[in-house]
Design a protein around this motif. Structure first.
Motif, PDB file in Angstrom:
ATOM      1  N   CYS A 214      10.027   8.437 -11.426  1.00 19.71           N
ATOM      2  CA  CYS A 214       9.502   9.564 -10.670  1.00 19.71           C
ATOM      3  C   CYS A 214       8.330   9.124  -9.784  1.00 19.71           C
ATOM      4  N   PRO A 215       7.902   9.968  -8.862  1.00 21.60           N
ATOM      5  CA  PRO A 215       6.703   9.662  -8.078  1.00 21.60           C
ATOM      6  C   PRO A 215       5.468   9.581  -8.974  1.00 21.60           C
ATOM      7  N   VAL A 216       4.605   8.622  -8.692  1.00 17.66           N
ATOM      8  CA  VAL A 216       3.382   8.423  -9.471  1.00 17.66           C
ATOM      9  C   VAL A 216       2.204   8.296  -8.513  1.00 17.66           C
ATOM     10  N   LEU A 217       1.163   9.073  -8.762  1.00 16.07           N
ATOM     11  CA  LEU A 217      -0.117   8.902  -8.089  1.00 16.07           C
ATOM     12  C   LEU A 217      -1.112   8.445  -9.142  1.00 16.07           C
ATOM     13  N   SER A 218      -1.664   7.251  -8.979  1.00 12.84           N
ATOM     14  CA  SER A 218      -2.681   6.795  -9.919  1.00 12.84           C
ATOM     15  C   SER A 218      -4.009   6.651  -9.191  1.00 12.84           C
ATOM     16  N   CYS A 219      -5.061   7.131  -9.837  1.00 13.45           N
ATOM     17  CA  CYS A 219      -6.414   7.102  -9.288  1.00 13.45           C
ATOM     18  C   CYS A 219      -7.267   6.244 -10.214  1.00 13.45           C
ATOM     19  N   TRP A 220      -7.709   5.099  -9.731  1.00 12.85           N
ATOM     20  CA  TRP A 220      -8.430   4.126 -10.545  1.00 12.85           C
ATOM     21  C   TRP A 220      -9.917   4.166 -10.225  1.00 12.85           C
ATOM     22  N   PRO A 246     -13.908   4.635  -4.796  1.00 15.83           N
ATOM     23  CA  PRO A 246     -15.199   3.931  -4.763  1.00 15.83           C
ATOM     24  C   PRO A 246     -16.306   4.760  -5.419  1.00 15.83           C
ATOM     25  N   GLY A 247     -17.035   4.130  -6.293  1.00 11.39           N
ATOM     26  CA  GLY A 247     -18.129   4.809  -6.969  1.00 11.39           C
ATOM     27  C   GLY A 247     -17.704   5.690  -8.124  1.00 11.39           C
ATOM     28  N   GLY A 248     -16.410   5.828  -8.351  1.00 14.64           N
ATOM     29  CA  GLY A 248     -15.926   6.715  -9.407  1.00 14.64           C
ATOM     30  C   GLY A 248     -16.061   6.093 -10.782  1.00 14.64           C
ATOM     31  N   GLY A 249     -16.484   6.886 -11.743  1.00 14.12           N
ATOM     32  CA  GLY A 249     -16.515   6.457 -13.129  1.00 14.12           C
ATOM     33  C   GLY A 249     -15.174   6.718 -13.799  1.00 14.12           C
ATOM     34  N   HIS A 250     -15.119   6.446 -15.094  1.00 18.19           N
ATOM     35  CA  HIS A 250     -13.864   6.614 -15.824  1.00 18.19           C
ATOM     36  C   HIS A 250     -13.375   8.050 -15.778  1.00 18.19           C
ATOM     37  N   ARG A 251     -14.286   8.998 -15.792  1.00 21.66           N
ATOM     38  CA  ARG A 251     -13.913  10.420 -15.733  1.00 21.66           C
ATOM     39  C   ARG A 251     -14.120  10.947 -14.323  1.00 21.66           C
ATOM     40  N   LEU A 252     -13.483  10.283 -13.391  1.00 16.83           N
ATOM     41  CA  LEU A 252     -13.688  10.609 -11.977  1.00 16.83           C
ATOM     42  C   LEU A 252     -13.230  12.014 -11.646  1.00 16.83           C
ATOM     43  N   HIS A 253     -12.237  12.528 -12.373  1.00 17.50           N
ATOM     44  CA  HIS A 253     -11.755  13.878 -12.105  1.00 17.50           C
ATOM     45  C   HIS A 253     -12.789  14.931 -12.463  1.00 17.50           C
ATOM     46  N   ALA A 254     -13.637  14.629 -13.462  1.00 16.06           N
ATOM     47  CA  ALA A 254     -14.705  15.560 -13.836  1.00 16.06           C
ATOM     48  C   ALA A 254     -15.937  15.370 -12.971  1.00 16.06           C
ATOM     49  N   PHE A 260     -10.863  15.617  -6.281  1.00 19.63           N
ATOM     50  CA  PHE A 260      -9.656  15.331  -7.063  1.00 19.63           C
ATOM     51  C   PHE A 260      -8.585  16.380  -6.795  1.00 19.63           C
ATOM     52  N   LEU A 261      -8.960  17.644  -6.813  1.00 19.96           N
ATOM     53  CA  LEU A 261      -7.997  18.715  -6.567  1.00 19.96           C
ATOM     54  C   LEU A 261      -7.410  18.614  -5.164  1.00 19.96           C
ATOM     55  N   PHE A 262      -8.230  18.254  -4.196  1.00 19.75           N
ATOM     56  CA  PHE A 262      -7.735  18.118  -2.832  1.00 19.75           C
ATOM     57  C   PHE A 262      -6.703  17.005  -2.736  1.00 19.75           C
ATOM     58  N   VAL A 263      -7.020  15.847  -3.302  1.00 14.67           N
ATOM     59  CA  VAL A 263      -6.114  14.694  -3.224  1.00 14.67           C
ATOM     60  C   VAL A 263      -4.805  14.997  -3.949  1.00 14.67           C
ATOM     61  N   VAL A 264      -4.910  15.513  -5.158  1.00 14.37           N
ATOM     62  CA  VAL A 264      -3.709  15.804  -5.943  1.00 14.37           C
ATOM     63  C   VAL A 264      -2.904  16.921  -5.296  1.00 14.37           C
ATOM     64  N   GLY A 265      -3.575  17.955  -4.804  1.00 11.19           N
ATOM     65  CA  GLY A 265      -2.864  19.065  -4.179  1.00 11.19           C
ATOM     66  C   GLY A 265      -2.091  18.635  -2.948  1.00 11.19           C
ATOM     67  N   ALA A 266      -2.707  17.794  -2.124  1.00  6.23           N
ATOM     68  CA  ALA A 266      -2.014  17.317  -0.923  1.00  6.23           C
ATOM     69  C   ALA A 266      -0.809  16.473  -1.293  1.00  6.23           C
ATOM     70  N   TRP A 267      -0.973  15.610  -2.288  1.00  4.83           N
ATOM     71  CA  TRP A 267       0.132  14.741  -2.706  1.00  4.83           C
ATOM     72  C   TRP A 267       1.263  15.568  -3.312  1.00  4.83           C
ATOM     73  N   LEU A 268       0.940  16.517  -4.166  1.00  7.80           N
ATOM     74  CA  LEU A 268       1.980  17.363  -4.753  1.00  7.80           C
ATOM     75  C   LEU A 268       2.655  18.227  -3.699  1.00  7.80           C
ATOM     76  N   GLY A 269       1.898  18.630  -2.690  1.00  7.49           N
ATOM     77  CA  GLY A 269       2.515  19.388  -1.605  1.00  7.49           C
ATOM     78  C   GLY A 269       3.597  18.588  -0.907  1.00  7.49           C
TER      79      GLY A 269
END
Length: 277
Positions: A214-220, A246-254, A260-269
């Motif tokens: 399936c499609p995978v988006l990974s954010c490191w 860049p500059g993101g910690g392990h819990r970058l989504h928090a 995060f919502l913008f990036v994921v929402g655009a990709w899922l769209g």
């Protein structure tokens, strides 16, 4: 109902959905899977926005949060089986699965072992793909978790942040770790990287993750930037991509929920458009 009795385990979960007109088409639900020593409250920043358009299911994994804590059963396969049972209970056939850390192994296993149940994956600073030179330090942590799970898990948590990480986030997760069952802390981390079925360390990760169709988006996170390029060579679907924050910690989504919502929402769209084409 906030709890599902699934045999040996009782899972706490939330289930939110938008108000939709009867018969109106709706995109695949989202399944949110938290990380090691955490709980589904990690997604508090994201659920309201996601639930404006999609059904959103957010469970606490066994031994974590408000779910029950059996004496054993903290392998990735055990967590995955629990989620399959929960989806069956809820009558959900297919999801977009979003996982963080340990949760990325769980949702990846869901996609490999039950490909018909997963439309797409979002993996946030994955726990998989650890180089062997990094994994060489893990046995000492395994021993520490067996002897004193709370002290060891709290000490390990220090690497999860950058100087820009908010102080409240550190305290929030300190309390989450202290609220996790000791057997879950002691068993879940080692089970990602050693033993039958473990695929957290390369090259086992390469073999196993190649099964995600399936499609995978990974954010490191910035600390694991080299792993993004590594994972990019494993993708099968053309919509997949691995990116570094860049500059993101392990819990970058928090730390950066709106981004995060913008990036994921655009990709899922884009994924939704492809599905309807």
């Amino acid at each position: 109902m906030a709890y599902a009795d699934l045999g040996e385990v009782r899972l706490f979960y939330t289930d939110d959905a938008p108000d939709a007109a009867p018969g109106a088409p709706s995109p695949d639900p989202v399944l949110l899977v938290h990380g090691y020593g955490a709980d589904s409250a990690d997604w508090s920043f994201h659920i309201p926005a996601l639930a404006e358009r999609r059904r959103v299911i957010a469970p606490d994994l066994r031994g974590h949060g408000r779910s029950s804590a059996p004496a054993t059963g903290y392998r990735t396969a055990d967590f995955t089986a629990d989620l399959v049972a929960l989806l069956d209970r809820l009558g959900v056939e297919r999801v977009v699965a979003i996982g963080h850390s340990l949760g990325t192994l769980v949702v990846s296993a869901l996609a490999v072992e039950h490909p018909d149940r997963v439309r797409a994956l979002v993996c946030v600073d994955p726990g998989y793909g650890q180089p062997e030179e990094v994994a060489a330090y893990f046995p000492a942590m395994y021993d520490g978790l067996a002897a004193d799970p709370y002290a060891t898990a709290l000490a390990n948590d220090a690497w999860c942040y950058t100087p820009a990480s908010p102080r409240w986030l550190r305290e929030w997760h300190r309390r989450k770790i202290l609220g996790t069952a000791p057997q879950a802390l002691a068993e879940a981390f080692p089970a990602m990287y050693r033993g039958e079925g473990a695929f957290g360390v390369r090259p086992a990760a390469e073999r196993y993750l190649a099964g995600r169709a399936c499609p995978v988006l990974s954010c490191w996170s910035a600390a694991q930037a080299g792993s993004a390029a590594w994972e990019g060579g494993l993708f099968k679907h053309p919509a997949s991509r691995a990116e570094v924050w860049p500059g993101g910690g392990h819990r970058l989504h928090a730390e950066r929920p709106e981004e995060f919502l913008f990036v994921v929402g655009a990709w899922l769209g884009d994924i939704d458009k492809e599905m309807s084409a």
